[in-house]
Design a protein around this motif. Structure first.
Motif, PDB file in Angstrom:
ATOM      1  N   ASP A 214       0.750  -1.067   0.504  1.00  0.00           N
ATOM      2  CA  ASP A 214      -0.761  -0.322   0.374  1.00  0.00           C
ATOM      3  C   ASP A 214       1.065   1.602   0.367  1.00  0.00           C
ATOM      4  O   ASP A 214       1.968   1.115   0.740  1.00  0.00           O
ATOM      5  CB  ASP A 214      -0.849  -0.130   1.152  1.00  0.00           C
ATOM      6  N   ASP A 215       0.475   2.226  -0.191  1.00  0.00           N
ATOM      7  CA  ASP A 215       0.956   3.643  -0.502  1.00  0.00           C
ATOM      8  C   ASP A 215      -0.171   4.650   1.038  1.00  0.00           C
ATOM      9  O   ASP A 215      -1.636   4.138   0.690  1.00  0.00           O
ATOM     10  CB  ASP A 215       0.522   4.277  -1.701  1.00  0.00           C
ATOM     11  N   PHE A 216       0.526   4.750   1.288  1.00  0.00           N
ATOM     12  CA  PHE A 216      -0.007   5.459   3.503  1.00  0.00           C
ATOM     13  C   PHE A 216       0.267   6.752   3.715  1.00  0.00           C
ATOM     14  O   PHE A 216       1.301   6.854   3.046  1.00  0.00           O
ATOM     15  CB  PHE A 216      -0.790   4.519   3.751  1.00  0.00           C
ATOM     16  N   ILE A 217      -0.434   7.270   4.191  1.00  0.00           N
ATOM     17  CA  ILE A 217       0.208   7.961   4.978  1.00  0.00           C
ATOM     18  C   ILE A 217       0.153   7.880   7.118  1.00  0.00           C
ATOM     19  O   ILE A 217      -1.293   7.871   7.087  1.00  0.00           O
ATOM     20  CB  ILE A 217      -0.192   9.970   4.816  1.00  0.00           C
ATOM     21  N   SER A 218       1.356   8.210   7.654  1.00  0.00           N
ATOM     22  CA  SER A 218       0.696   7.522   9.203  1.00  0.00           C
ATOM     23  C   SER A 218       0.741   8.530   9.648  1.00  0.00           C
ATOM     24  O   SER A 218       2.296   9.640   9.679  1.00  0.00           O
ATOM     25  CB  SER A 218       1.695   6.757   9.116  1.00  0.00           C
ATOM     26  N   THR A 219       0.000   8.771  10.895  1.00  0.00           N
ATOM     27  CA  THR A 219       0.278  10.594  11.263  1.00  0.00           C
ATOM     28  C   THR A 219      -0.089   9.901  12.874  1.00  0.00           C
ATOM     29  O   THR A 219      -0.886   9.030  13.444  1.00  0.00           O
ATOM     30  CB  THR A 219      -0.363  11.254  11.025  1.00  0.00           C
ATOM     31  N   VAL A 220       0.751  10.871  14.036  1.00  0.00           N
ATOM     32  CA  VAL A 220       0.312  10.434  15.379  1.00  0.00           C
ATOM     33  C   VAL A 220       0.744  11.675  15.731  1.00  0.00           C
ATOM     34  O   VAL A 220       1.464  12.876  15.222  1.00  0.00           O
ATOM     35  CB  VAL A 220       1.549   9.551  16.095  1.00  0.00           C
ATOM     36  N   GLY A 221       0.313  12.553  17.139  1.00  0.00           N
ATOM     37  CA  GLY A 221      -0.084  13.849  17.959  1.00  0.00           C
ATOM     38  C   GLY A 221      -0.058  13.490  19.323  1.00  0.00           C
ATOM     39  O   GLY A 221      -1.355  12.026  19.292  1.00  0.00           O
ATOM     40  N   GLY A 222       0.705  14.422  20.084  1.00  0.00           N
ATOM     41  CA  GLY A 222       0.693  13.826  21.280  1.00  0.00           C
ATOM     42  C   GLY A 222       1.042  14.793  22.313  1.00  0.00           C
ATOM     43  O   GLY A 222       1.654  15.983  21.855  1.00  0.00           O
ATOM     44  N   PHE A 223       0.622  14.254  23.877  1.00  0.00           N
ATOM     45  CA  PHE A 223       1.278  15.793  24.465  1.00  0.00           C
ATOM     46  C   PHE A 223       1.556  14.426  25.661  1.00  0.00           C
ATOM     47  O   PHE A 223       1.227  13.374  26.254  1.00  0.00           O
ATOM     48  CB  PHE A 223       0.284  16.639  25.555  1.00  0.00           C
ATOM     49  N   THR A 224       2.466  15.204  25.970  1.00  0.00           N
ATOM     50  CA  THR A 224       3.051  14.904  27.610  1.00  0.00           C
ATOM     51  C   THR A 224       3.034  15.873  28.355  1.00  0.00           C
ATOM     52  O   THR A 224       3.319  17.141  28.639  1.00  0.00           O
ATOM     53  CB  THR A 224       4.518  14.217  28.209  1.00  0.00           C
ATOM     54  N   TYR A 225       1.844  15.355  30.471  1.00  0.00           N
ATOM     55  CA  TYR A 225       1.895  16.961  30.905  1.00  0.00           C
ATOM     56  C   TYR A 225       2.612  15.929  32.468  1.00  0.00           C
ATOM     57  O   TYR A 225       2.812  14.558  32.700  1.00  0.00           O
ATOM     58  CB  TYR A 225       1.394  16.756  31.326  1.00  0.00           C
ATOM     59  N   THR A 226       2.975  16.959  33.075  1.00  0.00           N
ATOM     60  CA  THR A 226       4.924  16.151  34.125  1.00  0.00           C
ATOM     61  C   THR A 226       3.513  17.051  35.368  1.00  0.00           C
ATOM     62  O   THR A 226       3.393  18.323  35.241  1.00  0.00           O
ATOM     63  CB  THR A 226       5.500  17.027  34.663  1.00  0.00           C
ATOM     64  N   PHE A 227       3.247  16.742  36.771  1.00  0.00           N
ATOM     65  CA  PHE A 227       3.057  17.010  37.625  1.00  0.00           C
ATOM     66  C   PHE A 227       3.840  17.149  39.014  1.00  0.00           C
ATOM     67  O   PHE A 227       3.645  16.209  39.234  1.00  0.00           O
ATOM     68  CB  PHE A 227       1.379  16.325  38.114  1.00  0.00           C
ATOM     69  N   GLU A 228       3.515  18.345  39.484  1.00  0.00           N
ATOM     70  CA  GLU A 228       4.716  17.964  40.391  1.00  0.00           C
ATOM     71  C   GLU A 228       4.388  17.967  41.953  1.00  0.00           C
ATOM     72  O   GLU A 228       5.228  17.853  42.517  1.00  0.00           O
ATOM     73  CB  GLU A 228       5.634  19.829  39.605  1.00  0.00           C
ATOM     74  N   GLU A 229       3.197  19.434  41.508  1.00  0.00           N
ATOM     75  CA  GLU A 229       2.280  19.217  42.583  1.00  0.00           C
ATOM     76  C   GLU A 229       1.322  18.638  43.435  1.00  0.00           C
ATOM     77  O   GLU A 229       0.104  19.173  42.657  1.00  0.00           O
ATOM     78  CB  GLU A 229       1.590  21.009  43.303  1.00  0.00           C
ATOM     79  N   LEU A 230       1.360  17.704  44.147  1.00  0.00           N
ATOM     80  CA  LEU A 230       1.002  16.746  44.543  1.00  0.00           C
ATOM     81  C   LEU A 230      -0.142  16.172  45.648  1.00  0.00           C
ATOM     82  O   LEU A 230       0.563  17.351  46.336  1.00  0.00           O
ATOM     83  CB  LEU A 230       1.414  15.125  43.956  1.00  0.00           C
ATOM     84  N   PRO A 231      -1.423  16.045  45.764  1.00  0.00           N
ATOM     85  CA  PRO A 231      -2.445  16.753  46.677  1.00  0.00           C
ATOM     86  C   PRO A 231      -2.057  15.076  47.565  1.00  0.00           C
ATOM     87  O   PRO A 231      -0.674  14.702  47.602  1.00  0.00           O
ATOM     88  CB  PRO A 231      -3.759  16.297  46.488  1.00  0.00           C
ATOM     89  N   GLY A 232      -1.942  16.033  49.256  1.00  0.00           N
ATOM     90  CA  GLY A 232      -1.475  15.138  50.194  1.00  0.00           C
ATOM     91  C   GLY A 232      -1.312  14.072  50.714  1.00  0.00           C
ATOM     92  O   GLY A 232       0.862  13.961  50.010  1.00  0.00           O
ATOM     93  N   PRO A 233      -1.809  12.611  49.847  1.00  0.00           N
ATOM     94  CA  PRO A 233      -1.402  11.521  50.217  1.00  0.00           C
ATOM     95  C   PRO A 233      -0.221  11.533  49.379  1.00  0.00           C
ATOM     96  O   PRO A 233       0.538   9.932  49.566  1.00  0.00           O
ATOM     97  CB  PRO A 233      -2.542  11.446  50.633  1.00  0.00           C
ATOM     98  N   LEU A 234      -0.494  11.571  48.053  1.00  0.00           N
ATOM     99  CA  LEU A 234       0.065  11.993  46.627  1.00  0.00           C
ATOM    100  C   LEU A 234       1.101  11.420  47.184  1.00  0.00           C
ATOM    101  O   LEU A 234       2.432  11.141  46.360  1.00  0.00           O
ATOM    102  CB  LEU A 234      -0.894  11.912  45.968  1.00  0.00           C
ATOM    103  N   LYS A 235       2.009  12.374  47.595  1.00  0.00           N
ATOM    104  CA  LYS A 235       3.571  13.045  48.264  1.00  0.00           C
ATOM    105  C   LYS A 235       4.312  12.046  48.523  1.00  0.00           C
ATOM    106  O   LYS A 235       5.213  12.264  48.329  1.00  0.00           O
ATOM    107  CB  LYS A 235       3.080  14.624  48.937  1.00  0.00           C
TER     108      LYS A 235
END
Length: 290
Positions: A214-235
């Motif tokens: 086949d002839d084709f076009i493959s595409t991807v898009g995305g994100f990465t987000y970092t949570f640094e200030e976590l609520p109480g117990p998660l810290k």
């Protein structure tokens, strides 16, 4: 899985031997432009990257542009679980009229791997240019050589498409060939970071020689987000949490259309419309914290 020699020159590095190639693309989870990486997937829960024999040149050009050129004379494919593996699952026909290679074999047909020959004319070549402008990482790449995903053909037949597929399913005892046709690939992508948010996108165009795939076009898009200030117990459990999400899609430009070829690489390719994600955490070494 690596055995290589690197020689450094002013502005140029040369590497020869067996080496796990660095990623070509900039995406996090799925990289359409990364046409060289192969893995040992006998245990899909713990995949291992495999080294490739070849030569690589890396250079710094004017304007902050970096160049990578790779030549790979030995074709290497990923390893998948065998038919008796607990990871193999069941083979069955799909509603789209396509069948996978295992299903073909279950119909009393033998599928034989016909891997590309070593060195010329079946070696692979890849070129990538990458730069950073105003906080944006950008790359373009080109690839020529045997496709990473295989196609299926039958010798001595004038059938094609649905007719050839139906003949295969009804066959009693015949031999079919799995091969990797020569293709051209053009890729491009970007990545940028805005505070704690990273955005990326990537695309690949494939053109198959002689319409064997086949002839084709493959595409991807995305994100990465970092949570640094976590609520109480998660810290107490996590220092940071990183979330990644991507959406990939494929646009089919032209179907496989070659006499004797009855199945394209479609089922073996990544990048169909799907969402994927990942979550990573950086745990504190509580015993070592001050």
């Amino acid at each position: 899985t690596e055995l290589f020699y690197t020689r450094e020159f002013p502005g140029l590095d040369l590497t020869v031997g067996k080496r796990i190639p660095a990623a070509i693309g900039l995406s996090t989870l799925y990289r359409p432009a990364d046409r060289l990486s192969v893995s040992d997937l006998n245990d899909p829960s713990a995949p291992k990257n495999l080294g490739l024999w070849g030569a690589e040149a890396s250079a710094k050009l004017v304007g902050g542009i970096s160049l990578r050129a790779l030549w790979l004379p030995v074709f290497t494919s990923s390893k998948f679980p065998g038919p008796r593996s607990r990871w193999a699952g069941r083979s069955s026909a799909s509603g789209s009229g396509e069948v996978d290679f295992n299903y073909v074999q279950s119909q009393g047909v033998t599928v034989v791997d016909n891997y590309p020959k070593r060195f010329f004319p079946d070696s692979r070549a890849l070129l990538r240019l990458k730069t950073t402008k105003s906080g944006w990482d950008i790359f373009v790449s080109g690839f020529y050589g045997p496709a990473p995903s295989g196609v299926l053909r039958e010798d001595n037949t004038t059938l094609s498409g649905a007719a050839a597929l139906q003949a295969l399913v009804n066959a009693g005892s015949r031999t079919f060939i799995k091969e990797h046709p020569t293709v051209w690939h053009g890729g491009a992508g970007f990545s940028t970071t805005i505070k704690k948010l990273e955005l990326h996108g990537e695309t690949l165009y494939q053109r198959s020689n002689e319409r064997k795939d086949d002839d084709f076009i493959s595409t991807v898009g995305g994100f990465t987000y970092t949570f640094e200030e976590l609520p109480g117990p998660l810290k107490l459990a996590f220092e940071t949490v990183t979330v990644t999400g991507e959406y990939a899609a494929e646009t089919l430009l032209r179907d496989q259309d070659r006499s004797g070829y009855i199945q394209s690489s479609r089922r073996g390719r990544g990048g169909k419309p799907h969402r994927t994600g990942d979550m990573d955490d950086l745990r504190d070494d509580l015993a070592g914290r001050e």
